[in-house]
Design a protein around this motif. Sequence first.
Motif, PDB file in Angstrom:
ATOM      1  N   HIS A  10     -22.489  -7.188 -26.006  1.00 62.99           N
ATOM      2  CA  HIS A  10     -21.182  -7.170 -25.559  1.00 62.99           C
ATOM      3  C   HIS A  10     -21.100  -6.043 -24.501  1.00 62.99           C
ATOM      4  O   HIS A  10     -20.155  -6.075 -23.753  1.00 62.99           O
ATOM      5  CB  HIS A  10     -20.248  -6.623 -26.833  1.00 62.99           C
TER       6      HIS A  10
ATOM      7  N   SER B 260      -9.147  -5.212 -20.121  1.00 62.69           N
ATOM      8  CA  SER B 260      -9.237  -3.931 -20.253  1.00 62.69           C
ATOM      9  C   SER B 260      -8.994  -3.678 -21.884  1.00 62.69           C
ATOM     10  O   SER B 260      -7.952  -4.239 -22.609  1.00 62.69           O
ATOM     11  CB  SER B 260      -8.130  -3.127 -19.509  1.00 62.69           C
ATOM     12  N   GLU B 261     -10.016  -2.869 -22.286  1.00 63.78           N
ATOM     13  CA  GLU B 261     -10.158  -2.404 -23.724  1.00 63.78           C
ATOM     14  C   GLU B 261      -8.685  -1.463 -24.009  1.00 63.78           C
ATOM     15  O   GLU B 261      -8.159  -1.482 -25.125  1.00 63.78           O
ATOM     16  CB  GLU B 261     -11.306  -1.884 -24.103  1.00 63.78           C
ATOM     17  N   GLU B 262      -8.705  -0.684 -23.076  1.00 65.78           N
ATOM     18  CA  GLU B 262      -7.720   0.223 -23.321  1.00 65.78           C
ATOM     19  C   GLU B 262      -6.208  -0.257 -23.146  1.00 65.78           C
ATOM     20  O   GLU B 262      -5.366   0.119 -24.006  1.00 65.78           O
ATOM     21  CB  GLU B 262      -7.840   1.411 -22.072  1.00 65.78           C
TER      22      GLU B 262
ATOM     23  N   LEU C 124     -21.654  -0.350  -9.189  1.00 61.73           N
ATOM     24  CA  LEU C 124     -20.518   0.223  -8.981  1.00 61.73           C
ATOM     25  C   LEU C 124     -19.917   0.416  -7.748  1.00 61.73           C
ATOM     26  O   LEU C 124     -20.574   0.521  -6.921  1.00 61.73           O
ATOM     27  CB  LEU C 124     -20.535   1.555  -9.685  1.00 61.73           C
TER      28      LEU C 124
ATOM     29  N   MET D 236      -9.366   4.935 -13.292  1.00 61.11           N
ATOM     30  CA  MET D 236      -9.894   3.589 -13.567  1.00 61.11           C
ATOM     31  C   MET D 236     -11.251   3.713 -13.914  1.00 61.11           C
ATOM     32  O   MET D 236     -12.305   4.685 -13.161  1.00 61.11           O
ATOM     33  CB  MET D 236      -9.874   2.993 -12.032  1.00 61.11           C
ATOM     34  N   GLY D 237     -11.763   3.126 -15.155  1.00 59.16           N
ATOM     35  CA  GLY D 237     -13.228   3.377 -15.737  1.00 59.16           C
ATOM     36  C   GLY D 237     -14.202   2.712 -14.985  1.00 59.16           C
ATOM     37  O   GLY D 237     -13.874   1.988 -13.849  1.00 59.16           O
ATOM     38  N   THR D 238     -15.425   2.680 -15.566  1.00 59.98           N
ATOM     39  CA  THR D 238     -16.540   2.100 -15.174  1.00 59.98           C
ATOM     40  C   THR D 238     -16.310   0.349 -15.069  1.00 59.98           C
ATOM     41  O   THR D 238     -17.311  -0.118 -14.162  1.00 59.98           O
ATOM     42  CB  THR D 238     -17.753   2.497 -15.711  1.00 59.98           C
ATOM     43  N   ARG D 239     -15.678  -0.176 -16.049  1.00 58.06           N
ATOM     44  CA  ARG D 239     -15.726  -1.559 -16.225  1.00 58.06           C
ATOM     45  C   ARG D 239     -15.030  -2.228 -14.871  1.00 58.06           C
ATOM     46  O   ARG D 239     -15.543  -3.151 -14.151  1.00 58.06           O
ATOM     47  CB  ARG D 239     -14.960  -1.944 -17.428  1.00 58.06           C
ATOM     48  N   HIS D 240     -13.902  -1.589 -14.477  1.00 60.37           N
ATOM     49  CA  HIS D 240     -13.194  -1.862 -13.420  1.00 60.37           C
ATOM     50  C   HIS D 240     -13.853  -1.591 -12.058  1.00 60.37           C
ATOM     51  O   HIS D 240     -13.946  -2.468 -11.044  1.00 60.37           O
ATOM     52  CB  HIS D 240     -11.945  -1.141 -13.398  1.00 60.37           C
TER      53      HIS D 240
ATOM     54  N   PHE E 249     -25.663  -5.732 -15.727  1.00 63.73           N
ATOM     55  CA  PHE E 249     -25.208  -4.555 -14.964  1.00 63.73           C
ATOM     56  C   PHE E 249     -24.920  -4.991 -13.787  1.00 63.73           C
ATOM     57  O   PHE E 249     -25.501  -5.537 -13.081  1.00 63.73           O
ATOM     58  CB  PHE E 249     -26.526  -3.504 -15.194  1.00 63.73           C
ATOM     59  N   LEU E 250     -23.423  -4.396 -13.342  1.00 64.45           N
ATOM     60  CA  LEU E 250     -22.933  -4.854 -11.977  1.00 64.45           C
ATOM     61  C   LEU E 250     -23.143  -3.424 -11.204  1.00 64.45           C
ATOM     62  O   LEU E 250     -22.801  -2.272 -11.750  1.00 64.45           O
ATOM     63  CB  LEU E 250     -21.514  -5.293 -12.184  1.00 64.45           C
TER      64      LEU E 250
ATOM     65  N   ALA F   7     -17.109  -1.642 -11.766  1.00 60.33           N
ATOM     66  CA  ALA F   7     -18.197  -2.289 -11.822  1.00 60.33           C
ATOM     67  C   ALA F   7     -17.646  -3.721 -11.323  1.00 60.33           C
ATOM     68  O   ALA F   7     -18.340  -4.324 -10.453  1.00 60.33           O
ATOM     69  CB  ALA F   7     -18.872  -2.822 -13.113  1.00 60.33           C
TER      70      ALA F   7
ATOM     71  N   LEU G 157     -16.088  -8.413 -19.260  1.00 54.24           N
ATOM     72  CA  LEU G 157     -16.128  -8.382 -17.970  1.00 54.24           C
ATOM     73  C   LEU G 157     -16.909  -9.772 -17.732  1.00 54.24           C
ATOM     74  O   LEU G 157     -18.128  -9.974 -18.288  1.00 54.24           O
ATOM     75  CB  LEU G 157     -17.038  -7.334 -17.394  1.00 54.24           C
TER      76      LEU G 157
ATOM     77  N   GLY H  29     -21.677  -4.571 -21.021  1.00 49.39           N
ATOM     78  CA  GLY H  29     -21.945  -5.280 -19.657  1.00 49.39           C
ATOM     79  C   GLY H  29     -21.211  -6.613 -19.386  1.00 49.39           C
ATOM     80  O   GLY H  29     -20.468  -6.879 -20.094  1.00 49.39           O
ATOM     81  N   ALA H  30     -21.550  -7.329 -18.549  1.00 48.78           N
ATOM     82  CA  ALA H  30     -21.089  -8.238 -17.701  1.00 48.78           C
ATOM     83  C   ALA H  30     -21.592  -9.775 -18.327  1.00 48.78           C
ATOM     84  O   ALA H  30     -22.705  -9.855 -18.386  1.00 48.78           O
ATOM     85  CB  ALA H  30     -20.819  -8.423 -16.576  1.00 48.78           C
TER      86      ALA H  30
HETATM   87  N1  LIG Z   1     -21.841  -1.115 -14.117  1.00 47.91           N
HETATM   88  C1  LIG Z   1     -21.471  -1.994 -15.272  1.00 47.91           C
HETATM   89  N2  LIG Z   1     -21.900  -3.084 -15.298  1.00 47.91           N
HETATM   90  C2  LIG Z   1     -21.380  -4.130 -16.256  1.00 47.91           C
HETATM   91  N3  LIG Z   1     -20.595  -3.439 -17.500  1.00 47.91           N
HETATM   92  C3  LIG Z   1     -20.281  -2.145 -17.259  1.00 47.91           C
HETATM   93  C4  LIG Z   1     -20.583  -1.377 -16.215  1.00 47.91           C
HETATM   94  N4  LIG Z   1     -20.084  -0.026 -16.420  1.00 47.91           N
HETATM   95  C5  LIG Z   1     -19.448  -0.334 -17.355  1.00 47.91           C
HETATM   96  N5  LIG Z   1     -19.531  -1.354 -18.102  1.00 47.91           N
HETATM   97  C6  LIG Z   1     -18.884  -2.007 -19.347  1.00 47.91           C
HETATM   98  O1  LIG Z   1     -17.324  -1.085 -19.240  1.00 47.91           O
HETATM   99  C7  LIG Z   1     -17.481  -0.404 -20.517  1.00 47.91           C
HETATM  100  C8  LIG Z   1     -16.907   0.806 -20.320  1.00 47.91           C
HETATM  101  O2  LIG Z   1     -15.839   0.940 -19.878  1.00 47.91           O
HETATM  102  P1  LIG Z   1     -14.798   1.963 -19.368  1.00 47.91           P
HETATM  103  O3  LIG Z   1     -13.916   2.396 -20.637  1.00 47.91           O
HETATM  104  O4  LIG Z   1     -15.565   3.101 -18.818  1.00 47.91           O
HETATM  105  O5  LIG Z   1     -13.984   1.514 -18.509  1.00 47.91           O
HETATM  106  P2  LIG Z   1     -12.365   1.027 -18.021  1.00 47.91           P
HETATM  107  O6  LIG Z   1     -12.490   0.282 -16.474  1.00 47.91           O
HETATM  108  O7  LIG Z   1     -11.462   2.355 -18.456  1.00 47.91           O
HETATM  109  O8  LIG Z   1     -12.342  -0.336 -18.863  1.00 47.91           O
HETATM  110  P3  LIG Z   1     -11.174  -0.236 -20.307  1.00 47.91           P
HETATM  111  O9  LIG Z   1      -9.976  -0.249 -19.766  1.00 47.91           O
HETATM  112  O10 LIG Z   1     -11.589  -1.559 -20.817  1.00 47.91           O
HETATM  113  O11 LIG Z   1     -11.488   0.884 -20.924  1.00 47.91           O
HETATM  114  C9  LIG Z   1     -19.135  -0.353 -20.841  1.00 47.91           C
HETATM  115  O12 LIG Z   1     -19.102  -0.138 -22.423  1.00 47.91           O
HETATM  116  C10 LIG Z   1     -19.655  -1.486 -20.578  1.00 47.91           C
HETATM  117  O13 LIG Z   1     -19.502  -2.629 -21.259  1.00 47.91           O
END
Ligand SMILES: Nc1ncnc2c1ncn2[C@@H]1O[C@H](COP(=O)(O)OP(=O)(O)OP(=O)(O)O)[C@@H](O)[C@H]1O
Length: 286
Positions: free
Chosen positions: A178, A230-232, A198, A208-212, A195-196, A214, A137, A180-181
């Motif tokens: 690693h 995206s890690e996934e 949400l 859509m998880g928390t990274r997106h 921390f960003l 955020a 991020l 956070g942003a």
């Molecule tokens: N509010 C936030 N601010 C900054 N980084 C965040 C925040 N929330 C989550 N993250 C980052 O996102 C990671 C979790 O991602 P998560 O798998 O929930 O989201 P995702 O959108 O599905 O992303 P991915 O596709 O990469 O799995 C956390 O380990 C953290 O590094």
Amino acid sequence: MAFLDDILAGVHLGLFWAVVDFALVFFVIYKILHLIKGTRALQILGGLTLMVVMYFISKNSLITLETTHWFIDKFIANIFLIAVVIFQDDIRRALARFGKRTSVSFFSSNRAIEEASVLEEVIKACSQLQQQKLGALIAVERIANLDEITEDGVKLDAAVTKDLLFSLFIPDRQNPLHDGAVVIQKGRISAAGCFLPLTNLPNLEKSMGTRHRAALGLSGVTDAAICIVSEESGHISIAHRDQLYRDLDTNEMRDLLQRIFSPEGRNDESLVERFRRNDENEEPVT
Ligand SMILES: Nc1ncnc2c1ncn2[C@@H]1O[C@H](COP(=O)(O)OP(=O)(O)OP(=O)(O)O)[C@@H](O)[C@H]1O
């Protein structure tokens, strides 16, 4: 005859101002609806309209709805206070958008070559992270100041290089940064592990998880461009102004970033429009 001419002139003038008056009200309502389109505020506006309708129904002397009338009356009397509480996020967002426009972005100066090379390092890092399927991020400051975001992160002041960006996102217990942003301000990596906020935009995909979320959150309160790997799925996306541009390849990423940071990019709606037109496959989420 002169008397009649005066009356006709008066009628024309009155008609002219009535049209202006009507157009003005129409324009204001249109702008408000356009501003809140697709947001929580639109749903709330629907609820408030219902309250007003109920108020007039309960006021009708043929129907006795005293308690309802009393309640809505008190509600309307405190509407200003209630609106501030309900719309606090939107008010904060509007202030962040318009209040901080005076700060000078490094992208607004003449250092175009430096700026392009910073963006290029971000693109390369995202591409490398994508190949390794590592989540990332990266928020790149534009005009709105991101100091508030970096305050709680780990302060850095480093040149933007692909290698540093890559290593900041290596998911190791030995590397707490690693999570956070990473924030880039004025052409430097200013902080990591930030921390960003949400997003609370409605109708987001459940998957859509928390990274997106955020990334979208920050894009709603500032004009920053936020790059997500995206890690996934390994997909690269960019969040900007409440829009998420998904599954971008390197060229699309470069094109969009250049548009966002170009002087023309200040007019964000035209930027988005042109990006959509240029890329038929592009599907912003919101
Ligand atoms: N509010 C936030 N601010 C900054 N980084 C965040 C925040 N929330 C989550 N993250 C980052 O996102 C990671 C979790 O991602 P998560 O798998 O929930 O989201 P995702 O959108 O599905 O992303 P991915 O596709 O990469 O799995 C956390 O380990 C953290 O590094």
